[in-house]
Design an enzyme around this catalytic site. Structure first.
Site, PDB file in Angstrom:
ATOM      1  N   HIS A  25       3.958   4.348   5.434  1.00 47.17           N
ATOM      2  CA  HIS A  25       2.541   3.842   5.104  1.00 47.17           C
ATOM      3  C   HIS A  25       1.620   5.030   5.044  1.00 47.17           C
ATOM      4  O   HIS A  25       1.853   5.958   5.955  1.00 47.17           O
ATOM      5  CB  HIS A  25       2.128   3.133   6.538  1.00 47.17           C
ATOM      6  CG  HIS A  25       3.033   1.712   6.705  1.00 47.17           C
ATOM      7  ND1 HIS A  25       3.098   0.827   6.054  1.00 47.17           N
ATOM      8  CD2 HIS A  25       3.798   1.700   7.676  1.00 47.17           C
ATOM      9  CE1 HIS A  25       3.904  -0.041   6.430  1.00 47.17           C
ATOM     10  NE2 HIS A  25       4.445   0.407   7.520  1.00 47.17           N
ATOM     11  N   TYR A  39      -5.848   5.311   1.672  1.00 52.27           N
ATOM     12  CA  TYR A  39      -4.704   5.548   0.633  1.00 52.27           C
ATOM     13  C   TYR A  39      -4.640   6.638  -0.192  1.00 52.27           C
ATOM     14  O   TYR A  39      -3.584   6.837  -0.972  1.00 52.27           O
ATOM     15  CB  TYR A  39      -4.441   4.200  -0.082  1.00 52.27           C
ATOM     16  CG  TYR A  39      -4.628   2.853   0.730  1.00 52.27           C
ATOM     17  CD1 TYR A  39      -3.456   2.849   2.128  1.00 52.27           C
ATOM     18  CD2 TYR A  39      -5.448   2.078   0.661  1.00 52.27           C
ATOM     19  CE1 TYR A  39      -3.833   1.735   2.740  1.00 52.27           C
ATOM     20  CE2 TYR A  39      -5.418   0.880   1.306  1.00 52.27           C
ATOM     21  CZ  TYR A  39      -4.513   0.775   2.377  1.00 52.27           C
ATOM     22  OH  TYR A  39      -4.560  -0.328   2.893  1.00 52.27           O
TER      23      TYR A  39
HETATM   24  C1  DQA Z   1      -0.085   0.207   3.933  1.00 53.64           C
HETATM   25  C2  DQA Z   1      -0.676  -0.470   5.230  1.00 53.64           C
HETATM   26  C3  DQA Z   1      -0.751  -1.872   5.191  1.00 53.64           C
HETATM   27  O1  DQA Z   1      -1.595  -2.243   6.268  1.00 53.64           O
HETATM   28  C4  DQA Z   1      -1.662  -2.144   3.865  1.00 53.64           C
HETATM   29  O2  DQA Z   1      -1.567  -3.526   3.887  1.00 53.64           O
HETATM   30  C5  DQA Z   1      -1.257  -1.807   2.548  1.00 53.64           C
HETATM   31  C6  DQA Z   1      -0.775  -0.315   2.530  1.00 53.64           C
HETATM   32  C7  DQA Z   1      -0.357   1.768   3.906  1.00 53.64           C
HETATM   33  O3  DQA Z   1       0.549   2.430   3.131  1.00 53.64           O
HETATM   34  O4  DQA Z   1      -1.041   2.256   4.699  1.00 53.64           O
HETATM   35  O5  DQA Z   1      -1.047  -2.216   1.585  1.00 53.64           O
HETATM   36  O6  DQA Z   1       1.245   0.057   3.784  1.00 53.64           O
END
Ligand code: DQA
Length: 154
Positions: free
Chosen positions: A106, A29
């Site tokens: 994402h 992230y």
């Molecule tokens: C997310 C991907 C999701 O699988 C995860 O649960 C998240 C973040 C991303 O930004 O990569 O909380 O949405």
């Protein structure tokens, strides 16, 4: 003749656990906190002539209510629902009522992650585009898509 400039409001919505950015699994992230990410997106939006309203919650019903409110107050949305992406039909149904463009973003590449449950998004079919795995740059790309759609003069 004087033309008032139209205010192009868009929404930047984050769901569950995204308030933990900066502390949470930086390999997936990144290192920016949510505040830092929002400041970056809001300032990039401004350069594209968009006014960005940011919101994050860890409560699913609150996100549903925010989508219901902002579908009337904004012209388009960028949404990263976090884990709700994979199972919240409530958020999916709320997004279905949004008339303007909705871009799903994402930070990580959900299709390439080892957990199979991350490979499916229940919101993609009601979003205009999905951008996944480009980190914070994915939000910049989403802004450009919205700017093009809302203000083709940009
Ligand atoms: C997310 C991907 C999701 O699988 C995860 O649960 C998240 C973040 C991303 O930004 O990569 O909380 O949405």
């Amino acid at each position: 003749m004087y033309h008032e400039r139209q205010i192009l409001n868009i929404a930047l919505l984050h769901g569950v656990n995204l308030n933990m950015l900066g502390q949470r699994d930086p390999g997936h992230y990144g290192t920016l906190t949510l505040d830092q990410l929002e400041i970056k997106v809001v300032s990039e939006a401004r350069k594209l002539g968009l006014v960005c309203i940011s919101y994050q919650t860890n409560h699913e019903g609150e996100l549903v209510e925010k989508i219901q409110e902002l579908r009337l107050r904004s012209l388009g949305m960028i949404i990263n629902p976090g884990a709700w992406t994979h199972y919240s039909y409530a958020i999916r149904d709320a997004l279905e009522m949004v008339e303007g463009p909705v871009i799903e973003v994402h930070l990580s590449d959900i299709m390439a992650r080892p957990e199979e449950w991350r490979h499916h998004s229940v919101i993609s079919d009601v979003c205009d585009q999905t951008i996944s795995g480009k980190g914070v740059d994915g939000y910049t790309e989403a802004l450009q898509v919205l700017a093009q759609r809302l203000n083709p003069a940009v």
